[in-house]
Design a protein around this motif. Structure first.
Motif, PDB file in Angstrom:
ATOM      1  N   LEU A  13     -63.361 -30.462 -14.302  1.00 50.05           N
ATOM      2  CA  LEU A  13     -62.066 -31.086 -14.037  1.00 50.05           C
ATOM      3  C   LEU A  13     -61.401 -31.601 -15.303  1.00 50.05           C
ATOM      4  CD1 LEU A  13     -62.813 -33.033 -10.732  1.00 50.05           C
ATOM      5  CD2 LEU A  13     -61.792 -30.770 -11.009  1.00 50.05           C
ATOM      6  N   SER A  14     -62.157 -31.727 -16.370  1.00 52.38           N
ATOM      7  CA  SER A  14     -61.579 -32.194 -17.628  1.00 52.38           C
ATOM      8  C   SER A  14     -61.032 -31.057 -18.479  1.00 52.38           C
ATOM      9  CB  SER A  14     -62.635 -32.965 -18.425  1.00 52.38           C
ATOM     10  OG  SER A  14     -63.749 -32.140 -18.713  1.00 52.38           O
ATOM     11  N   GLU A  15     -61.230 -29.805 -18.025  1.00 55.93           N
ATOM     12  CA  GLU A  15     -60.779 -28.641 -18.784  1.00 55.93           C
ATOM     13  C   GLU A  15     -59.524 -28.043 -18.142  1.00 55.93           C
ATOM     14  OE1 GLU A  15     -62.028 -27.599 -21.615  1.00 55.93           O
ATOM     15  OE2 GLU A  15     -63.651 -29.084 -21.605  1.00 55.93           O
ATOM     16  N   ALA A  16     -58.458 -27.947 -18.926  1.00 50.42           N
ATOM     17  CA  ALA A  16     -57.219 -27.355 -18.409  1.00 50.42           C
ATOM     18  C   ALA A  16     -57.284 -25.836 -18.416  1.00 50.42           C
ATOM     19  CB  ALA A  16     -56.028 -27.828 -19.234  1.00 50.42           C
ATOM     20  N   ASP A  17     -57.910 -25.273 -19.415  1.00 46.42           N
ATOM     21  CA  ASP A  17     -57.987 -23.819 -19.558  1.00 46.42           C
ATOM     22  C   ASP A  17     -59.436 -23.405 -19.757  1.00 46.42           C
ATOM     23  OD1 ASP A  17     -55.074 -23.299 -19.621  1.00 46.42           O
ATOM     24  OD2 ASP A  17     -55.180 -24.411 -21.513  1.00 46.42           O
ATOM     25  N   VAL A  18     -59.718 -22.172 -19.421  1.00 42.32           N
ATOM     26  CA  VAL A  18     -61.057 -21.635 -19.610  1.00 42.32           C
ATOM     27  C   VAL A  18     -60.937 -20.185 -20.037  1.00 42.32           C
ATOM     28  CG1 VAL A  18     -61.249 -21.045 -17.158  1.00 42.32           C
ATOM     29  CG2 VAL A  18     -63.312 -21.253 -18.528  1.00 42.32           C
ATOM     30  N   ALA A  19     -61.777 -19.778 -20.968  1.00 34.79           N
ATOM     31  CA  ALA A  19     -61.750 -18.403 -21.455  1.00 34.79           C
ATOM     32  C   ALA A  19     -62.185 -17.447 -20.359  1.00 34.79           C
ATOM     33  CB  ALA A  19     -62.660 -18.259 -22.671  1.00 34.79           C
ATOM     34  N   GLU A  20     -61.576 -16.252 -20.348  1.00 37.90           N
ATOM     35  CA  GLU A  20     -61.878 -15.262 -19.308  1.00 37.90           C
ATOM     36  C   GLU A  20     -63.362 -14.906 -19.298  1.00 37.90           C
ATOM     37  OE1 GLU A  20     -60.551 -10.734 -17.972  1.00 37.90           O
ATOM     38  OE2 GLU A  20     -59.426 -11.811 -19.511  1.00 37.90           O
ATOM     39  N   GLU A  21     -63.965 -14.791 -20.478  1.00 34.58           N
ATOM     40  CA  GLU A  21     -65.385 -14.425 -20.548  1.00 34.58           C
ATOM     41  C   GLU A  21     -66.259 -15.488 -19.893  1.00 34.58           C
ATOM     42  OE1 GLU A  21     -68.811 -13.468 -23.922  1.00 34.58           O
ATOM     43  OE2 GLU A  21     -66.688 -13.440 -24.483  1.00 34.58           O
ATOM     44  N   GLN A  22     -65.906 -16.782 -20.122  1.00 37.06           N
ATOM     45  CA  GLN A  22     -66.668 -17.864 -19.510  1.00 37.06           C
ATOM     46  C   GLN A  22     -66.511 -17.855 -17.991  1.00 37.06           C
ATOM     47  OE1 GLN A  22     -64.833 -20.942 -22.043  1.00 37.06           O
ATOM     48  NE2 GLN A  22     -66.903 -21.557 -22.630  1.00 37.06           N
ATOM     49  N   LEU A  24     -65.975 -15.233 -16.135  1.00 33.89           N
ATOM     50  CA  LEU A  24     -66.757 -14.113 -15.621  1.00 33.89           C
ATOM     51  C   LEU A  24     -68.232 -14.470 -15.534  1.00 33.89           C
ATOM     52  CD1 LEU A  24     -65.077 -11.071 -17.434  1.00 33.89           C
ATOM     53  CD2 LEU A  24     -65.135 -11.503 -14.964  1.00 33.89           C
ATOM     54  N   ASP A  25     -68.738 -15.155 -16.564  1.00 32.11           N
ATOM     55  CA  ASP A  25     -70.139 -15.570 -16.543  1.00 32.11           C
ATOM     56  C   ASP A  25     -70.409 -16.519 -15.382  1.00 32.11           C
ATOM     57  OD1 ASP A  25     -70.680 -14.038 -18.764  1.00 32.11           O
ATOM     58  OD2 ASP A  25     -70.525 -15.714 -20.191  1.00 32.11           O
ATOM     59  N   LEU A  26     -69.513 -17.491 -15.202  1.00 36.60           N
ATOM     60  CA  LEU A  26     -69.660 -18.426 -14.093  1.00 36.60           C
ATOM     61  C   LEU A  26     -69.613 -17.712 -12.753  1.00 36.60           C
ATOM     62  CD1 LEU A  26     -67.489 -21.616 -14.861  1.00 36.60           C
ATOM     63  CD2 LEU A  26     -69.939 -21.524 -14.402  1.00 36.60           C
ATOM     64  N   ARG A 145     -61.844 -20.438  -6.697  1.00 36.19           N
ATOM     65  CA  ARG A 145     -61.271 -19.479  -7.651  1.00 36.19           C
ATOM     66  C   ARG A 145     -62.381 -18.660  -8.324  1.00 36.19           C
ATOM     67  NH1 ARG A 145     -56.555 -18.782 -10.401  1.00 36.19           N
ATOM     68  NH2 ARG A 145     -55.622 -20.640  -9.466  1.00 36.19           N
ATOM     69  N   VAL A 146     -63.440 -19.343  -8.760  1.00 29.98           N
ATOM     70  CA  VAL A 146     -64.553 -18.652  -9.406  1.00 29.98           C
ATOM     71  C   VAL A 146     -65.266 -17.728  -8.410  1.00 29.98           C
ATOM     72  CG1 VAL A 146     -66.765 -18.969 -10.582  1.00 29.98           C
ATOM     73  CG2 VAL A 146     -64.859 -20.492 -11.107  1.00 29.98           C
ATOM     74  N   MET A 147     -65.411 -18.175  -7.182  1.00 27.32           N
ATOM     75  CA  MET A 147     -66.059 -17.344  -6.157  1.00 27.32           C
ATOM     76  C   MET A 147     -65.291 -16.055  -5.916  1.00 27.32           C
ATOM     77  SD  MET A 147     -67.165 -20.303  -3.431  1.00 27.32           S
ATOM     78  CE  MET A 147     -67.730 -19.144  -2.170  1.00 27.32           C
ATOM     79  N   ALA A 148     -63.971 -16.156  -5.841  1.00 26.33           N
ATOM     80  CA  ALA A 148     -63.150 -14.959  -5.626  1.00 26.33           C
ATOM     81  C   ALA A 148     -63.332 -13.968  -6.767  1.00 26.33           C
ATOM     82  CB  ALA A 148     -61.680 -15.350  -5.479  1.00 26.33           C
ATOM     83  N   LEU A 149     -63.368 -14.484  -7.980  1.00 28.01           N
ATOM     84  CA  LEU A 149     -63.553 -13.619  -9.144  1.00 28.01           C
ATOM     85  C   LEU A 149     -64.898 -12.893  -9.067  1.00 28.01           C
ATOM     86  CD1 LEU A 149     -62.416 -12.707 -11.900  1.00 28.01           C
ATOM     87  CD2 LEU A 149     -63.564 -14.678 -12.929  1.00 28.01           C
ATOM     88  N   GLY A 150     -65.943 -13.587  -8.639  1.00 27.58           N
ATOM     89  CA  GLY A 150     -67.258 -12.990  -8.522  1.00 27.58           C
ATOM     90  C   GLY A 150     -67.328 -11.899  -7.475  1.00 27.58           C
ATOM     91  N   LEU A 151     -66.405 -11.938  -6.512  1.00 25.95           N
ATOM     92  CA  LEU A 151     -66.360 -10.919  -5.461  1.00 25.95           C
ATOM     93  C   LEU A 151     -65.353  -9.811  -5.768  1.00 25.95           C
ATOM     94  CD1 LEU A 151     -66.410 -13.360  -2.417  1.00 25.95           C
ATOM     95  CD2 LEU A 151     -68.276 -11.848  -3.120  1.00 25.95           C
ATOM     96  N   GLY A 152     -64.714  -9.899  -6.945  1.00 22.20           N
ATOM     97  CA  GLY A 152     -63.716  -8.901  -7.309  1.00 22.20           C
ATOM     98  C   GLY A 152     -62.422  -9.047  -6.541  1.00 22.20           C
TER      99      GLY A 152
END
Length: 310
Positions: A13-22, A24-26, A145-152
């Motif tokens: 919650l303290s991060e406004a932006d996150v790198a795409e690679e990070q 994907l790893d998450l 959001r991260v879950m959706a990315l993991g499912l494509g």
């Protein structure tokens, strides 16, 4: 079986932006955990142990009051949100084949200005709950959001069904649970602090103060879950399993009694994330494995079953 621990610091919650690679790893780590075990511990989410302790402390002040002080805030006392409010000891039965659960709880399902909140001994109750609700909401949307990315999937597949989270169009609930000391001489046969069940909605965030939770493995065995200070335990719930055509799994869990002679109490906070009441949940892989259902209709049926109304 052990529940994996994942560092969520890159998208806390303290991060406004996150790198795409990070991201994907998450997403890969969450997809692996949720498709295999259904649970994951998230560390470094941005919600601190101090925040959790503050919420638990004000709830405990409420729970330790005499019943006559709590009764005016009972569930079903608020027309604007029938599931909001206090639930007395031994009212719910999450496993219909067991006696009533040895717990009491308070559901924060509405932040509507017309809701009457406890005060007096529980001074600051409304402000503390409303603030923590919003923090849980923000973290939940990040996890989805991260879950959706993991499912494509496009994140909007999940996010668009939770647009009203925190308003009257969504039934997500911050629930505080209090498990009082157990008198084993008075316990009914088969009675637990919380009977075997799976959660109802999209995902659940759980904050615990001690051990006692058990999760069912694929072999049917119940495994004790270790208490990880500062971490958030996140699990898939039933509608998410339907949504993903059983790719992500909603797992049965329970809270067992302490050993005989152990006078300890237990507290936890659960943030039950529900899709919007009118959101239509269909299998995101395009199949018809499960029929479409709205978030509100599904939740209503499950709540009725918990209170023996079916």
């Amino acid at each position: 079986m052990s529940i994996p621990v994942v560092d969520f610091g890159a998208f806390s919650l303290s991060e406004a932006d996150v790198a795409e690679e990070q991201m994907l790893d998450l997403s890969k780590e969450l997809e692996s955990a949720f498709s295999g075990i259904g649970f994951v511990f998230l560390q470094n989410t941005g919600i601190t142990q101090e925040e959790v302790d503050r919420v638990m402390a004000i709830f405990k002040t409420f729970f330790l009051q005499p019943e006559k002080e709590k009764r005016p805030f009972s569930r079903k006392s608020f027309a604007v949100s029938p599931n909001h409010g206090w639930v007395r000891l031994e009212l719910e039965r999450l496993n219909p084949h067991r006696p009533e659960d040895l717990k009491e709880s308070f559901n924060v399902t509405s932040l509507h200005p017309d809701i009457k909140w406890p005060s007096g001994a529980a001074k600051g109750f409304q402000e503390i709950q409303a603030s923590f609700f919003q923090r849980c909401k923000e973290l939940s949307l990040r996890v989805l959001r991260v879950m959706a990315l993991g499912l494509g999937l496009d994140p909007e597949v999940f996010l668009s069904a939770h647009r009203f989270l925190g308003t009257e169009g969504n039934s997500s609930t911050l629930r505080s649970l209090y498990y009082p000391a157990v008198n084993h001489e008075k316990v009914k046969e088969g009675q637990l602090r919380c009977g075997e069940h799976s959660d109802y909605g999209s995902i659940t965030l759980l904050f615990c103060s001690s051990a006692g939770l058990q999760v069912q493995s694929r072999s049917g065995e119940f495994i004790c879950v270790s208490f990880v200070p500062g971490a958030v335990l996140v699990n898939v719930a039933d509608l998410m399993q339907r949504w993903t055509s059983d790719h992500l799994v909603s797992v049965v869990h329970r809270v067992v009694l302490p050993p005989a002679g152990d006078p300890s109490t237990r507290q936890s906070l659960a943030f039950f994330v529900q899709p919007d009441d009118e959101a239509l949940i269909t299998c995101c892989d395009g199949s018809d494995k499960y029929p479409p259902v709205t978030g509100g209709d599904y939740l209503e049926e499950r709540i009725k079953a918990s209170y023996g109304q079916n």
